[in-house]
Scaffold this motif. Structure first.
Motif, PDB file in Angstrom:
ATOM      1  N   LEU A 113      18.622 -25.427 -16.227  1.00 39.99           N
ATOM      2  CA  LEU A 113      18.504 -25.142 -14.800  1.00 39.99           C
ATOM      3  C   LEU A 113      19.795 -24.542 -14.249  1.00 39.99           C
ATOM      4  N   ARG A 114      20.932 -25.052 -14.704  1.00 39.94           N
ATOM      5  CA  ARG A 114      22.211 -24.499 -14.243  1.00 39.94           C
ATOM      6  C   ARG A 114      22.366 -23.040 -14.694  1.00 39.94           C
ATOM      7  N   GLU A 115      22.011 -22.767 -15.946  1.00 39.95           N
ATOM      8  CA  GLU A 115      22.176 -21.406 -16.461  1.00 39.95           C
ATOM      9  C   GLU A 115      21.196 -20.441 -15.807  1.00 39.95           C
ATOM     10  N   ARG A 116      19.981 -20.912 -15.510  1.00 41.06           N
ATOM     11  CA  ARG A 116      19.025 -20.044 -14.822  1.00 41.06           C
ATOM     12  C   ARG A 116      19.526 -19.728 -13.406  1.00 41.06           C
ATOM     13  N   ARG A 117      20.126 -20.724 -12.737  1.00 39.28           N
ATOM     14  CA  ARG A 117      20.670 -20.474 -11.402  1.00 39.28           C
ATOM     15  C   ARG A 117      21.778 -19.431 -11.462  1.00 39.28           C
ATOM     16  N   MET A 118      22.665 -19.595 -12.442  1.00 42.42           N
ATOM     17  CA  MET A 118      23.774 -18.657 -12.566  1.00 42.42           C
ATOM     18  C   MET A 118      23.270 -17.266 -12.934  1.00 42.42           C
ATOM     19  N   ALA A 119      22.250 -17.190 -13.803  1.00 38.87           N
ATOM     20  CA  ALA A 119      21.688 -15.892 -14.177  1.00 38.87           C
ATOM     21  C   ALA A 119      21.056 -15.201 -12.974  1.00 38.87           C
ATOM     22  N   ALA A 120      20.541 -16.009 -12.039  1.00 43.34           N
ATOM     23  CA  ALA A 120      19.943 -15.449 -10.819  1.00 43.34           C
ATOM     24  C   ALA A 120      20.998 -15.085  -9.784  1.00 43.34           C
ATOM     25  N   GLY A 121      22.276 -15.427 -10.054  1.00 42.89           N
ATOM     26  CA  GLY A 121      23.354 -15.103  -9.130  1.00 42.89           C
ATOM     27  C   GLY A 121      23.353 -15.944  -7.873  1.00 42.89           C
ATOM     28  N   LEU A 122      22.895 -17.205  -8.001  1.00 42.22           N
ATOM     29  CA  LEU A 122      22.788 -18.077  -6.836  1.00 42.22           C
ATOM     30  C   LEU A 122      23.841 -19.180  -6.872  1.00 42.22           C
ATOM     31  N   ALA A 123      24.450 -19.451  -5.739  1.00 35.69           N
ATOM     32  CA  ALA A 123      25.299 -20.630  -5.598  1.00 35.69           C
ATOM     33  C   ALA A 123      24.380 -21.840  -5.423  1.00 35.69           C
ATOM     34  N   ARG A 124      24.922 -23.037  -5.650  1.00 40.27           N
ATOM     35  CA  ARG A 124      24.102 -24.244  -5.487  1.00 40.27           C
ATOM     36  C   ARG A 124      23.537 -24.334  -4.068  1.00 40.27           C
ATOM     37  N   THR A 125      24.348 -23.972  -3.096  1.00 33.70           N
ATOM     38  CA  THR A 125      23.877 -24.048  -1.708  1.00 33.70           C
ATOM     39  C   THR A 125      22.722 -23.073  -1.463  1.00 33.70           C
ATOM     40  N   GLU A 126      22.772 -21.911  -2.096  1.00 37.93           N
ATOM     41  CA  GLU A 126      21.694 -20.933  -1.924  1.00 37.93           C
ATOM     42  C   GLU A 126      20.409 -21.423  -2.582  1.00 37.93           C
ATOM     43  N   LEU A 127      20.537 -22.005  -3.784  1.00 33.68           N
ATOM     44  CA  LEU A 127      19.359 -22.557  -4.450  1.00 33.68           C
ATOM     45  C   LEU A 127      18.784 -23.710  -3.637  1.00 33.68           C
ATOM     46  N   ALA A 128      19.661 -24.518  -3.059  1.00 30.94           N
ATOM     47  CA  ALA A 128      19.210 -25.651  -2.248  1.00 30.94           C
ATOM     48  C   ALA A 128      18.352 -25.179  -1.080  1.00 30.94           C
ATOM     49  N   VAL A 129      18.768 -24.074  -0.446  1.00 29.90           N
ATOM     50  CA  VAL A 129      17.992 -23.532   0.670  1.00 29.90           C
ATOM     51  C   VAL A 129      16.637 -23.042   0.184  1.00 29.90           C
ATOM     52  N   ARG A 130      16.645 -22.302  -0.930  1.00 29.51           N
ATOM     53  CA  ARG A 130      15.389 -21.775  -1.475  1.00 29.51           C
ATOM     54  C   ARG A 130      14.420 -22.898  -1.833  1.00 29.51           C
ATOM     55  N   ALA A 131      14.964 -23.940  -2.486  1.00 29.44           N
ATOM     56  CA  ALA A 131      14.121 -25.027  -2.986  1.00 29.44           C
ATOM     57  C   ALA A 131      13.878 -26.112  -1.955  1.00 29.44           C
ATOM     58  N   ALA A 162       7.640 -32.754  -8.511  1.00 30.20           N
ATOM     59  CA  ALA A 162       7.684 -31.947  -7.287  1.00 30.20           C
ATOM     60  C   ALA A 162       8.996 -31.170  -7.196  1.00 30.20           C
ATOM     61  N   MET A 163      10.111 -31.831  -7.539  1.00 31.66           N
ATOM     62  CA  MET A 163      11.409 -31.148  -7.534  1.00 31.66           C
ATOM     63  C   MET A 163      11.422 -30.005  -8.539  1.00 31.66           C
ATOM     64  N   LEU A 164      10.901 -30.280  -9.745  1.00 29.69           N
ATOM     65  CA  LEU A 164      10.883 -29.258 -10.791  1.00 29.69           C
ATOM     66  C   LEU A 164      10.083 -28.042 -10.355  1.00 29.69           C
ATOM     67  N   GLN A 165       8.949 -28.285  -9.736  1.00 30.62           N
ATOM     68  CA  GLN A 165       8.137 -27.153  -9.297  1.00 30.62           C
ATOM     69  C   GLN A 165       8.880 -26.299  -8.293  1.00 30.62           C
ATOM     70  N   ARG A 166       9.574 -26.930  -7.344  1.00 28.83           N
ATOM     71  CA  ARG A 166      10.326 -26.168  -6.349  1.00 28.83           C
ATOM     72  C   ARG A 166      11.479 -25.401  -7.007  1.00 28.83           C
ATOM     73  N   LEU A 167      12.142 -26.036  -7.979  1.00 28.62           N
ATOM     74  CA  LEU A 167      13.242 -25.358  -8.672  1.00 28.62           C
ATOM     75  C   LEU A 167      12.724 -24.191  -9.512  1.00 28.62           C
ATOM     76  N   PHE A 168      11.655 -24.420 -10.264  1.00 29.81           N
ATOM     77  CA  PHE A 168      11.087 -23.339 -11.077  1.00 29.81           C
ATOM     78  C   PHE A 168      10.634 -22.176 -10.193  1.00 29.81           C
ATOM     79  N   ASP A 169       9.981 -22.496  -9.071  1.00 27.82           N
ATOM     80  CA  ASP A 169       9.541 -21.438  -8.155  1.00 27.82           C
ATOM     81  C   ASP A 169      10.732 -20.673  -7.600  1.00 27.82           C
ATOM     82  N   SER A 170      11.778 -21.385  -7.232  1.00 29.34           N
ATOM     83  CA  SER A 170      12.953 -20.755  -6.628  1.00 29.34           C
ATOM     84  C   SER A 170      13.734 -19.916  -7.633  1.00 29.34           C
ATOM     85  N   LEU A 171      13.631 -20.274  -8.920  1.00 27.82           N
ATOM     86  CA  LEU A 171      14.359 -19.551  -9.971  1.00 27.82           C
ATOM     87  C   LEU A 171      13.473 -18.534 -10.679  1.00 27.82           C
ATOM     88  N   ASP A 172      12.256 -18.328 -10.155  1.00 24.78           N
ATOM     89  CA  ASP A 172      11.321 -17.333 -10.708  1.00 24.78           C
ATOM     90  C   ASP A 172      11.030 -17.571 -12.187  1.00 24.78           C
TER      91      ASP A 172
END
Length: 237
Positions: free
Chosen positions: A11-29, A49-59
């Protein structure tokens, strides 16, 4: 602070690959930044439920999500799975009436293939990596009628799920495939969701030149548990 798991690292590497800061992912999810930090550190295992929101937010495509959970979360069964297919596994594979193989996912290392599979894909048998065969063996472009699309789908899966695989193996495959002039264009290309979802392959038999349309089926052995998947190709109707 918890101990990082394969899922938290993924999850951390997918966030970084998407170019998102933790705060940006938090808003999306729609999650608190602290929760994102705890999940990425392994201190918190996200609920469905958390996983679904994270997966959706990280495409993360729907078709990969089960694989991610299987590979990323510790197995409940503490038994030791075999590293290689047993004689019974091989006999079972040989008994299938259509092309089939046993393959590690997502590195795509073949552990075994039945005779029909090896006839359809010359040079692709036990001990061969599917990606390396696809990019380095001239037979691949003669067998796959839609070679570019098939290569894009394989590389997309590899790129999406590589964080769940041993780094040394991923590096070795990437360096080997990088010898092909096709690797970089395919690695940087995007595939359409409908291409990932489709399971039809158009192949040409080398011996007859006949075109075949096959349906891909992937099975995850559950009893007994095995650290590989069974890939079957059956005639499309």
């Amino acid at each position: 602070m918890g101990e990082s798991t394969a899922l938290s690292v993924y999850l951390r590497e997918r966030r970084m690959a998407a170019g998102l800061a933790r705060t940006e992912l938090a808003v999306r999810a729609q999650m608190a930044p602290l929760l994102i930090s705890q999940i990425e550190s392994g201190a918190l295992v996200p609920n469905p439920a958390m996983l679904q929101r994270l997966f959706d937010s990280l495409d993360v495509p729907l078709w990969y999500r089960k694989h991610i959970l299987v590979l990323g979360l510790p197995a409940l069964d503490s038994g030791t799975a075999p590293a290689t297919p047993s004689a019974e596994d091989l006999a079972d594979l040989a008994s299938l009436t259509h092309p089939a193989c046993l393959q590690r996912f997502p590195t795509m290392d073949l552990l075994a293939a039945n005779a029909d599979y090896q006839r359809l894909f010359p040079g692709l048998g036990a001990g061969v990596n599917m990606l390396e065969w696809m990019f380095l063996d001239p037979a691949a472009k003669k067998v796959f009628i839609d070679w570019t699309t098939e290569a894009q789908i394989l590389v997309h899966a590899f790129r999406m799920l590589a964080p769940l695989s041993p780094t040394q193996r991923v590096t070795a495959i990437t360096e080997s495939c990088g010898q092909s002039p096709d690797w970089d264009p395919v690695w940087t290309s995007d595939v359409r969701p409908q291409d990932i979802a489709r399971r039809h392959l158009r192949v040409r038999e080398r011996s007859t030149g006949i075109e075949r349309r096959l349906l891909l089926r992937i099975y995850d052995p559950a009893f007994p548990t095995r650290p590989w998947w069974l890939y079957r190709l059956i005639p499309a109707r």
